[in-house]
Each structure stands twice: as C-alpha cells, then as structure tokens.
Write a protein that holds these residues in place. Structure first.
Motif, PDB file in Angstrom:
ATOM      1  N   GLN A 218       0.676  -1.175  -0.024  1.00  0.00           N
ATOM      2  CA  GLN A 218       0.140  -0.063  -0.102  1.00  0.00           C
ATOM      3  C   GLN A 218       0.910   1.195  -0.011  1.00  0.00           C
ATOM      4  OE1 GLN A 218      -2.956  -0.250   3.123  1.00  0.00           O
ATOM      5  NE2 GLN A 218      -3.444  -2.256   2.462  1.00  0.00           N
ATOM      6  N   LYS A 219       0.210   2.313  -0.195  1.00  0.00           N
ATOM      7  CA  LYS A 219       1.013   3.637  -0.585  1.00  0.00           C
ATOM      8  C   LYS A 219       1.855   4.072   0.755  1.00  0.00           C
ATOM      9  CE  LYS A 219       0.153   8.369  -2.333  1.00  0.00           C
ATOM     10  NZ  LYS A 219       1.188   7.955  -3.460  1.00  0.00           N
ATOM     11  N   GLY A 220       3.012   4.400   0.528  1.00  0.00           N
ATOM     12  CA  GLY A 220       4.083   4.595   1.646  1.00  0.00           C
ATOM     13  C   GLY A 220       4.110   3.922   2.809  1.00  0.00           C
ATOM     14  N   ALA A 247       6.321  -0.700  -6.560  1.00  0.00           N
ATOM     15  CA  ALA A 247       5.891  -0.379  -5.343  1.00  0.00           C
ATOM     16  C   ALA A 247       6.592   0.799  -4.890  1.00  0.00           C
ATOM     17  CB  ALA A 247       5.789  -1.524  -4.408  1.00  0.00           C
ATOM     18  N   LYS A 250       5.878   3.715  -7.850  1.00  0.00           N
ATOM     19  CA  LYS A 250       4.610   4.129  -7.706  1.00  0.00           C
ATOM     20  C   LYS A 250       3.862   4.152  -6.474  1.00  0.00           C
ATOM     21  CE  LYS A 250       3.380   3.129 -12.632  1.00  0.00           C
ATOM     22  NZ  LYS A 250       2.292   3.201 -13.612  1.00  0.00           N
ATOM     23  N   GLN A 251       4.094   3.464  -5.334  1.00  0.00           N
ATOM     24  CA  GLN A 251       3.448   3.589  -4.377  1.00  0.00           C
ATOM     25  C   GLN A 251       4.393   4.393  -3.224  1.00  0.00           C
ATOM     26  OE1 GLN A 251       0.437   2.824  -5.199  1.00  0.00           O
ATOM     27  NE2 GLN A 251       0.044   1.041  -3.708  1.00  0.00           N
ATOM     28  N   GLY A 252       5.526   4.612  -3.530  1.00  0.00           N
ATOM     29  CA  GLY A 252       6.349   5.210  -2.584  1.00  0.00           C
ATOM     30  C   GLY A 252       6.705   4.476  -1.287  1.00  0.00           C
TER      31      GLY A 252
END
Length: 802
Positions: A218-220, A247, A250-252
C-alpha cells in the motif's frame, strides 16, 4: 553433419582435448567420434520464423523467449513484447541470463552423443568413449534390474532436477517409470528453503498461511526485508524484483534491507541497507522484541487472541514455566540472559541506537510488510532464524491483514498447471534431501531420530543407483564437494551412476553413463509463469528445430527404457508422446480454470497471460479464529511449538546442536562468534545475476558482464594486502578455492561472500580454481528441518603469491 564429418575447428577442438587429457591425466577426453562441437546449420534461402518458448531454470521464474530462427540457426532471441510496455504493467521479459540463451544452447561444448566411462578409469577423471543409444539404454536397463534384484527398490534414487525445473516434465519420466517397476527411495525438503518451510509448516502457521506478494503493498508503507535479494535472483519482467520496483516507484513504499551484503534491492532508489553479521538475525529480532516492550508497542491483544506461547499465560498445556518468548527476552527464560538492544548490538554488529529506532519504526508501521529470503535459513541455525523473522510481524499484529506478510517469503500466485503424473510409489521411506551422500555411504545408519527419516525407523539399505538428471548437484551444488566426490569415486558404495544433461558438468564426470539431453527449448514444453512469480500465464513452448546430433529428450528416452523393462504401454498410456502430454495436461487445467484458450489457440499465440487480482482481504482466521483455525497442533499461530518441545526430548542431535520450542537465537555450527585466529572471517554465499545455480555459469558472454568473484570489505582486504582484482586463496577446514577478489564496501567487515554456482575445477593438489563455494562449506544440517547449513562457515583469505 554425420559423426565423421568434422570441420577443421571441431577436429582441432577434439584432438586438443584428447592431447591435453593424455598429458595432464585429468579433464575430459573422448575416444571415437567427437562428443561435443558445432553443427552445420542449414538455413540458406529460408525465411525467418519465430518460435515461442521459455526459460526453464530454477530461479523461480520462467520468462518468455521468442526465438528468431532461420532454418536450424538461432539468429537472435527476444522476449515478451505483448501488451502494454508502460512501467507498472506486466511483460514477462527475460533477464540477461535468459536473453543470453542463444549462446548457451549453441555452445560448442554441448553433449551430443551417449558416453560410457572408459574401462580402467576412475570416476571424476572424465575419460569417456562414445557409444550407441542401444548400448547405453541396454546398460541402464540391465543395471537397474541387477541393483533392484540385489538390493531392492529402496537402493535406487532420483535426484532433483533444478536445471530443468520450469516445465511439465522435469524428472517426472524417471519417477513414472520406476514407480511402475517397484518404486524408489525418495527425498523430502530441498536445498532452497527446507528450514523456512518446516518453520512455517507445521511449527508456526501450519502451511503457507499469511503470505502476500509485493503487488499488495500500500501507498507509503514500510517494508522490512531480511536478505530477500529479489533483484539479484528474480529479475524477470513478472518477477518479485519488478513488483517491488513498481511499488517503490509508484506507491512510494519505504524499504529497509537487513543483509550482510548490500544486494541489488539495497542499491535501489530510497532503500536503506542495515548491515548485519551473517546468521545473527534471530538475535536482532529478540533485541527488537525487547525494545517493543519498553516502548509499549507490542500488540498483546493480538498475541493473546491469535498466538500461543508469547507470554506465560498463553503457553500450551504442559509447557514448563518460564518457557515463553517473553520470558526469553526478559532474562527469565532458559538461558537467563536479557535480550536488550545492547545485547543484540554486540552480536549483530548493528548499533544499539539503530536497533531501538528500528523497533520504533516497526511498532508504529500500519501496515507492515516483513519478508525473508532463503539465504538466512541456510545457516546452521536457520530453523530458528526463519521462525524469528516470522515472529516479528506477529509482535505488532501485522499479519493476515491487507498490506502485510507472515514474515515468510513473499507470496505469489499462478495457474495450477499439473505435471506429468508419476503414479504411486510403493516405497514409503524418505530421507532429507541434503543427506543423499550419507545415504550412499551408510544408509541404514540414518534413522528417524538422528536424521529425520520418514516412513521407517531407518533406511533399509544404502543408495546403489543414482540418477542425476538436469542438475549439477553431485559435484557442484552440494556441501563439502571433496567429501561428496570421495564417496562418488568409491564404486563399492554407489554401484551405478547415470547422468543425463546438456553439458559435461563437473557432476557428469562422476557418471558411468552420460546421455545427451535436449534443452526444453528444443522440444515441446508447457509452463506456467514462474513458480515464485506473482503472475498468471501459460507458455506454449514449441521445438525451435529438429534434434541435432544424437540428443534426445527425457520422456522419449524413458519410454525406450520402459520397452526394455516391459512396461511401455503403462508408461506411455498406450503411446502418448511428449506433445500429447502437453495437450492432455493443459486440457486438465482448462477444466479447472475458466476462460483459457484451447491448446491449439495457445500454440498459435505462443503465450497467454491475464491480470492478477490483488489480495486486499482480511484473512478468515483473523476475522474468526475459533471457526477458522490454522493447521497447527493448537489451531493458532505458534510462538511456542509443542511439536518442537516433543522433538527436543526425542531426537538425537550432534554435539553443540539443540532444539528449542521458541524462535530463540542459537549461534550454531561455525556461526557468528566462532571465528578463530586461524579462521577469522565468516563466509557465506549468494545468488548472482550471471547464473542460476550453476546453469549459464559456462556462458562466457554473461560471465563477462558480472564476474564471479569473492566479495571482501576494504578493511579486511587492506590488512591482508589484497587489492581489487587480486587472485586470493580462500581456505576452510574442508577445502581451498582460488578466485579473484572484489574489494567493496557492499559487504560487512569480518565476512566474505562468494556467489554460488561456480563449476568445481580442482587442480592435482585439490585447489579448486573454478570458484565453487561448496568446496569450502560443511555438511552440517539444521537440527529440525535437516536442511542445509551451508551458509555457516569460517575461513581465512590470503593473497596468492604473497
């Protein structure tokens, strides 16, 4: 080209090999016609055509290959270029290893004819005579019958086939044949991940529960990896390395890599490398666990609801007092040592302040993704280290939920493509895969209590016939090669060795009969997208050309043996060919999976792929543990394993080994802290970009791009007068290797690392100049899984000629 129609180049190559072998008394030589060389390829005035196939080796992937053929000649090789090429979308592109396959398939050193070890020569000398296929097959059938009648089917063993693993055949034709004739003794576990598999199943989770792929990140969020060097090993376009790259970009996601070596993940954008002494991961986890308690970040509610054995009040019935993991880290457990961050820092080499900060980061991360590679669990204490890393996400309640992982290897998915059915094996006896040399030397001495024998109290007999198909294990991938090859040379032990391969590998030189194989690209093949990749695809491999010289594929050859042994109709189910089986097994898959093309449609397409659904669910066990228990003895996640407590009382272990029911830090044989003045450095291995195990290690073009060298820290090199590129001697109690040094700060001080997969090439005085790390490592096994402990070694390194 006929057997006698030799070009000037191949004639000189053959006579040169004969002359060198005669002069040196070693190497490989052949009598009669040439056993390796280049074919005359017919292609004039023929149109170029494209043939689809795939890579087949044991990296966990099976990347698409598109062969541009003109007649029999491979003009060049491309890979998957279908669909969107936008970053983040999936193209099953091959890595450099797969893209170099033209030079590997058409290598001048391919095996072309059946060979028989010359009478009067010893195994390992590599002196062979060319024979006919009839003589080879008659000999194999005769030896199988003799050994079966003399010693029983329990004396026959088929090794694993990591060199041709990614297709529906593998070595299954041999198992199918032998099972029709009374069976064979078999193995359990593998060299890759025995300890982590046993640690998870049955002792921690009961199966592969809780595993998720990098696609689910998931993001971050925070990702903590223990030696999981996916960008070295699984570099393909649908591999875990690509998924993690996506990941990160694009998701950082933030990645922390804990590894003695700064692997390719840790050189990537934004990734942090925490160097750690080899084999001390369980000590780090204990120090983190202690600090989580200090900070009040331990998720006690999760541990009480879903786990057994973290605290005294969750211990299973019958467990002794102060045997919980909490007691262990707080100093009231079995060793009475408090596992503070300072204690962990002394062992791991990681600063105390970084351990404390890491604990805070882990405790506050929601979600948290923890995964481990397989190198860590190949240390002699790998059983405990693997379980310790699994414990880490449990401590903070980050398992079984979206964006998490179980602390095991990252998860994956794929089409459930069946392989060639092998039938029922009447022989129940199984031994740990790593112990096959001991099963040759003295099989009956291996018992259920001292060696983990399954299906019997002990092996009935020793191995007398060894089938080595598609791997370089006997003299390449096995620990303590000098010990192993001494066993193989003794013909009173294993009486018949068959090798079936595409090259004269170091292992092939110990065979009595050698058969020349086709590569999977030269025959019909069917493969799902790699077994370790999180992707959905089917590759419909077709032969790139007609078989050259006298190379033959394994299913057909086992059929010829079946005719000689009277079971051909049963073996072939009335005459099914390899192509027929590809169609049959694919049709079985279509009955299970909706929406797949027909086999003929797939062949026309070359490949079929579809998008993977990302798992964002909460696991049923987390939602309702009472009605969805895990497949463990207690039905819960086991920090304390009652099964291990029982084994600790019942099993017989070598001096210095122990079994504990919690994931404690156990230094293990030749682990951290065992160094001496004579052997002051730790030694470990790693997977490298230029070869998959030993496959492609003889492909010169890719070796030039990523040289096989010993990694050594500048501080250790300077004190020994070693400069980058120097030839060095690496010595352990098992052997000596001469290799070029790579002086780099990408490895921790006090340790050196040599890539696995080098071809064993000893001189007359026993010095291996081929860079095979298994010349140096021990036969020590993990106490629970009986998996390899090859990563635990201590050594000294000196400059050659100094």
């Amino acid at each position: 080209m006929s057997k006698t129609d030799l070009s000037r180049r191949t004639f000189l190559k053959a006579t040169g090999a004969l002359g060198t072998a005669a002069a040196a008394g070693a190497g490989v030589s052949f009598a009669g016609s040439l056993a390796s060389g280049s074919a005359e390829l017919a292609h004039a005035d023929q149109e170029e055509r494209i043939v689809w196939s795939h890579c087949h080796v044991n990296c966990g992937g099976a990347c698409v290959l598109r062969f541009h053929m003109q007649g029999d000649e491979i003009k060049y090789v491309e890979t998957d270029n279908t669909g969107s090429a936008e970053f983040g979308d999936i193209q099953m592109r091959a890595c450099l290893r797969g893209r170099s396959t033209r030079r590997w398939i058409d290598h001048p050193d391919r095996l072309n004819y059946p060979l028989k070890r010359r009478e009067g020569t010893k195994r390992g000398e590599g002196v062979y005579d060319q024979i006919t296929w009839d003589e080879a097959l008659d000999t194999i059938a005769s030896e199988f019958t003799r050994i079966k009648e003399t010693y029983g089917n329990e004396s026959i063993f088929i090794q694993e086939c990591s060199g041709v693993e990614q297709n529906i055949m593998m070595n299954s034709p041999f198992f199918r044949l032998f099972n029709l004739l009374g069976g064979e003794v078999t193995r359990y576990g593998n060299y890759s991940n025995a300890a982590i598999n046993f640690g998870s199943n049955p002792f921690t989770y009961g199966d592969g529960w809780g595993r998720r792929s990098f696609k689910s990140l998931q993001k971050g969020q925070l990702v903590v990896l223990f030696g999981d060097s996916v960008m070295d090993m699984r570099m393909g376009g649908d591999g875990a390395g690509y998924d993690l790259n996506v990941a990160m970009e694009k998701q950082g996601v933030r990645v922390i890599m804990i590894d003695p070596r700064r692997n390719e993940v840790a050189t990537n954008k934004g990734a942090e490398w925490i160097p750690i002494r080899p084999g001390t991961d369980a000590a780090l986890v204990a120090g983190i666990a202690h600090e989580l308690e200090t900070l009040g970040l331990t998720d006690h509610d999760f541990l009480k609801k879903y786990c057994v054995g973290y605290s005294e009040d969750t211990l299973p019935e019958g467990a002794p007092k102060n045997s919980s993991y909490y007691a262990y880290i707080m100093g009231t457990g079995y060793d009475k040592v408090e596992k503070t961050p300072a204690w962990a820092a002394e062992i791991t080499g990681i600063p105390e302040a970084r351990i404390k900060q890491l604990a805070k980061e882990i405790g506050e991360a929601k979600p948290l993704f923890v995964a481990q590679g397989w190198g860590m669990q190949r240390h002699a204490n790998g059983d405990f280290a693997a379980r310790a890393v699994m414990l880490l996400p449990q401590l903070v309640g980050q398992v079984g939920k979206p964006g998490t992982n179980a602390g095991t290897h990252e998860g994956n998915t794929g089409f459930p493509l069946p392989t060639l059915p092998t039938g029922d094996n009447p022989i129940a006896e199984k031994f740990p895969n790593y112990l096959w040399p001991e099963a040759i030397k003295d099989g009956p001495s291996l018992t259920a209590k001292n060696a983990g024998i399954k299906g019997a109290d002990a092996l009935k007999t020793s191995i007398k016939m060894l089938v080595n198909y598609g791997n370089n294990m006997p003299a390449g991938q096995n620990g303590d090669i000098n010990f192993t090859t001494d066993i193989l040379r003794d013909e009173s032990l294993c009486e018949f060795i068959l090798c079936y391969d595409v090259f004269m590998t170091p292992s092939a030189k110990f065979a009595d009969i050698i058969l020349p194989d086709l590569t999977p690209q030269e025959t019909y093949s069917l493969s799902a997208a790699g077994e370790m990749n999180d992707s959905l695809g089917i590759w419909f491999g077709q032969p790139i050309r007609e078989p050259m010289y006298e190379r033959r594929e394994v299913y057909e050859v086992c059929g010829e043996l079946a005719k000689r042994l009277g079971v051909y109709d049963e073996y072939s189910e009335g005459g099914l060919t390899r192509e027929d089986w590809c169609r049959k097994l694919y049709d079985e898959l279509r009955e299970e999976v909706d929406g797949l093309p027909t086999y003929d449609e797939g062949v026309a397409m070359g490949m079929y792929k579809r998008t993977v659904e990302i798992d964002t669910s909460v696991d049923p066990f987390i939602q309702d543990p009472e009605n969805n228990p895990l497949e463990t003895e207690t039905g819960k996640i086991q920090v304390y394993s009652p099964e291990l407590a029982k084994l600790a009382d019942e099993w017989e272990l070598p001096e210095g080994d122990s079994i504990v029911p919690i994931p404690a830090y156990v230094p293990g044989f030749e682990g951290a802290g065992s160094q001496t003045d004579k052997r002051p450095l730790q030694l470990f291995s790693f997977h490298y970009r230029a070869h998959t195990h030993s496959t492609y290690a003889n492909n010169e073009v890719i070796q030039k791009s990523a040289s096989h060298q010993l990694w050594i820290n500048p501080a250790d090199a300077e004190s020994r007068g070693i400069a980058d590129g120097d030839t060095v001697s690496v010595v352990t109690d098992r052997g000596e290797v001469h290799i070029l040094a790579k002086v780099t700060n990408r490895i921790v001080p006090g340790a050196v690392a040599l890539p696995e997969g080098g071809w064993y090439d000893p001189t007359a005085d026993g010095v291996d100049k081929g860079g095979c790390i298994n010349t140096l490592v021990s036969r020590r096994i993990n106490p629970i899984s009986k998996g390899t402990g090859q990563q635990s070694s201590i050594c000294e390194v000196t400059k050659v000629g100094a």
